[in-house]
Design an enzyme around this catalytic site. Sequence first.
Site, short mmCIF file in Angstrom:
data_model
loop_
_atom_site.label_atom_id
_atom_site.label_comp_id
_atom_site.label_asym_id
_atom_site.label_seq_id
_atom_site.Cartn_x
_atom_site.Cartn_y
_atom_site.Cartn_z
N GLU A 99 0.83 -1.21 0.00
CA GLU A 99 0.00 0.00 0.00
C GLU A 99 0.87 1.25 0.00
O GLU A 99 1.72 1.39 0.86
CB GLU A 99 -0.94 -0.03 1.22
CG GLU A 99 -1.91 -1.21 1.16
CD GLU A 99 -2.92 -1.22 2.31
OE1 GLU A 99 -2.82 -0.38 3.21
OE2 GLU A 99 -3.81 -2.09 2.29
N HIS B 71 -7.94 1.50 1.49
CA HIS B 71 -7.91 1.14 2.91
C HIS B 71 -8.78 2.10 3.73
O HIS B 71 -8.33 2.69 4.73
CB HIS B 71 -6.46 1.14 3.43
CG HIS B 71 -6.26 0.19 4.58
ND1 HIS B 71 -5.11 -0.51 4.78
CD2 HIS B 71 -7.08 -0.16 5.62
CE1 HIS B 71 -5.20 -1.25 5.87
NE2 HIS B 71 -6.39 -1.06 6.39
#
Length: 203
Positions: free
Chosen positions: A160, A178
């Site tokens: 990420e 997220h």
Amino acid sequence: VAEHTIGLMLALARHIPRAHAALSEGKWIKSVLEGLQLSGKVLGIVGLGHIGMEVARRAQAFDMHVIAYDPAITPERAAQADVDALSWEELLCRSDFITLHLPLTPQTRGIIGRAELQAMKRGAYLINCARGGLIDESALAEALNAGHLAGAALDVFENEPPVGSPVLSCPRVVLTPHLAASTADAQRAAALDVAEQIVDVLA
């Protein structure tokens, strides 16, 4: 997280992101965006902890049949929540939607790989709002590109941000950065929890 999971499920089932994108470009493509209703579909929950239970409760309000795989949950506990506890193999082949709610451990890393994706019902959907490392993203991209899965929704990724991930260019995916736990309400609740625990310790 439970609400975000349901939101992603609806987005997949009703092609909401694609419909919005098409209309924004001046395209009226109603005829190719026939969706599917959640009522009567089988939702497989992998990990029936607190979040998994909350997802089950919300899915039941949509008249979904909820099944689950979680070795830590007794069949009696699952039955109390009106959830059928099944084996891993049964859950994979019976679910129309599968949603993951597991911690990332050496045992759960890559729990959804090529073999598991192939074992899933053709035309099923996969949702992950838990941890990115649970899914082999290359294998997921292959399953989506081959048309074995009808779609996938991911809020978490192996890396990420997911720069270069093969799922970014896949068809029939819904991706969020997220966000599942990112609400003002959740942040306030977490802060309150911490404050109450400090007070408890000091007392």
